[in-house]
Enzyme design. Structure first.
Site, PDB file in Angstrom:
ATOM      1  N   GLU A 145       0.834  -1.206   0.000  1.00  0.00           N
ATOM      2  CA  GLU A 145       0.000   0.000   0.000  1.00  0.00           C
ATOM      3  C   GLU A 145       0.867   1.253   0.000  1.00  0.00           C
ATOM      4  O   GLU A 145       1.979   1.245   0.527  1.00  0.00           O
ATOM      5  CB  GLU A 145      -0.863   0.015   1.272  1.00  0.00           C
ATOM      6  CG  GLU A 145      -2.236  -0.607   1.100  1.00  0.00           C
ATOM      7  CD  GLU A 145      -3.243   0.363   0.490  1.00  0.00           C
ATOM      8  OE1 GLU A 145      -2.834   1.347  -0.154  1.00  0.00           O
ATOM      9  OE2 GLU A 145      -4.450   0.135   0.664  1.00  0.00           O
ATOM     10  N   ASP A 169      -4.677   5.432   6.098  1.00  0.00           N
ATOM     11  CA  ASP A 169      -5.208   6.555   6.861  1.00  0.00           C
ATOM     12  C   ASP A 169      -6.188   6.004   7.891  1.00  0.00           C
ATOM     13  O   ASP A 169      -5.806   5.670   9.007  1.00  0.00           O
ATOM     14  CB  ASP A 169      -5.861   7.526   5.868  1.00  0.00           C
ATOM     15  CG  ASP A 169      -6.408   8.768   6.544  1.00  0.00           C
ATOM     16  OD1 ASP A 169      -6.330   8.859   7.774  1.00  0.00           O
ATOM     17  OD2 ASP A 169      -6.920   9.653   5.840  1.00  0.00           O
TER      18      ASP A 169
HETATM   19  P1  5GP Z   1      -8.034   4.731   4.227  1.00  0.00           P
HETATM   20  O1  5GP Z   1      -9.111   3.796   3.777  1.00  0.00           O
HETATM   21  O2  5GP Z   1      -6.931   4.032   4.985  1.00  0.00           O
HETATM   22  O3  5GP Z   1      -8.598   5.890   4.987  1.00  0.00           O
HETATM   23  O4  5GP Z   1      -7.419   5.406   2.930  1.00  0.00           O
HETATM   24  C1  5GP Z   1      -6.677   4.670   2.028  1.00  0.00           C
HETATM   25  C2  5GP Z   1      -6.475   5.388   0.721  1.00  0.00           C
HETATM   26  O5  5GP Z   1      -6.828   6.774   0.788  1.00  0.00           O
HETATM   27  C3  5GP Z   1      -5.024   5.379   0.325  1.00  0.00           C
HETATM   28  O6  5GP Z   1      -4.686   4.210  -0.375  1.00  0.00           O
HETATM   29  C4  5GP Z   1      -4.915   6.632  -0.513  1.00  0.00           C
HETATM   30  O7  5GP Z   1      -5.333   6.366  -1.829  1.00  0.00           O
HETATM   31  C5  5GP Z   1      -5.903   7.575   0.119  1.00  0.00           C
HETATM   32  N1  5GP Z   1      -5.234   8.475   1.089  1.00  0.00           N
HETATM   33  C6  5GP Z   1      -5.262   8.414   2.440  1.00  0.00           C
HETATM   34  N2  5GP Z   1      -4.531   9.400   2.994  1.00  0.00           N
HETATM   35  C7  5GP Z   1      -4.008  10.096   1.965  1.00  0.00           C
HETATM   36  C8  5GP Z   1      -3.120  11.231   1.883  1.00  0.00           C
HETATM   37  O8  5GP Z   1      -2.658  11.824   2.859  1.00  0.00           O
HETATM   38  N3  5GP Z   1      -2.797  11.643   0.627  1.00  0.00           N
HETATM   39  C9  5GP Z   1      -3.264  11.040  -0.499  1.00  0.00           C
HETATM   40  N4  5GP Z   1      -2.874  11.544  -1.655  1.00  0.00           N
HETATM   41  N5  5GP Z   1      -4.091   9.974  -0.456  1.00  0.00           N
HETATM   42  C10 5GP Z   1      -4.460   9.508   0.753  1.00  0.00           C
END
Ligand code: 5GP
Length: 178
Positions: free
Chosen positions: A98, A102
């Site tokens: 990955e 987040d």
């Molecule tokens: P989660 O489901 O863990 O909240 O988010 C996962 C996905 O969200 C990551 O694979 C990425 O595509 C996007 N994402 C989460 N945080 C960030 C960030 O700080 N910057 C960017 N560009 N994408 C993020």
């Protein structure tokens, strides 16, 4: 492009050095086994390509695409498989690669989906991890860097499709998205 960054958190050199360390750790942990790296598109393209070139073991790679943020900076919590794997995971040693974790929503969905396909082992490597990810139930074996709870771009991470090709990783200047 780089003038759109407010602050650089990690330079390209720092990222490469950390990738080398993680690759050596994976090589040692999986000695004599052949790993299937599963990359999550599009964010993981840079880390996938650098990680496998830094590894000394035999590796194969495959890709999945899932829906995530769209053009905004907030997690939608909606996960959809847009592209599934070509490989059969039965009996394989699998590491999901990955870009960033987040909330962990995307990954916890993905992991239960992949676990149901019968891999011999299933682990996670992420280049970046934010504090909220600690709440998720899926343990992450390999982490590049822990980062603050800020929206970052570069090294595969985008904002509205842009900035993936930045070599450094940093936060965006407000003028870009306000
Ligand atoms: P989660 O489901 O863990 O909240 O988010 C996962 C996905 O969200 C990551 O694979 C990425 O595509 C996007 N994402 C989460 N945080 C960030 C960030 O700080 N910057 C960017 N560009 N994408 C993020």
């Amino acid at each position: 492009m780089s003038q759109d960054l407010e602050k650089v958190l990690f330079t390209s050199d720092q990222i490469q050095a950390r990738i080398d360390e993680v690759a050596s750790q994976i090589d040692a942990d999986y000695e004599g086994r052949e790993i299937l790296l599963v990359g999550v598109l599009n964010g993981a393209v840079m880390v996938m390509s650098d990680l496998q070139r830094a590894m000394r073991s035999h590796v194969e790679m495959d890709w999945m695409a899932v829906s995530s943020y769209g053009a905004g900076t907030q997690s939608s919590g909606v996960v959809r498989i847009l592209k599934d794997l070509n490989a059969d995971l039965e009996g394989r040693d699998v590491i999901v690669v990955e870009d960033i974790i987040d909330t962990g929503l995307t990954l916890s969905y993905l992991m239960s989906n992949l676990a149901s396909r019968g891999p011999a082992s299933l682990e996670i490597m992420t280049m970046f991890r934010k504090p909220d990810a600690a709440q998720m139930e899926v343990p992450v074996k390999y982490v590049g860097f822990e980062i603050p709870n800020e929206f970052v771009v570069g090294y595969g991470l985008d904002y509205a499709g842009r900035y993936r090709n930045l070599r450094d990783v940093g936060t965006l200047a407000k003028h870009v998205y306000s």
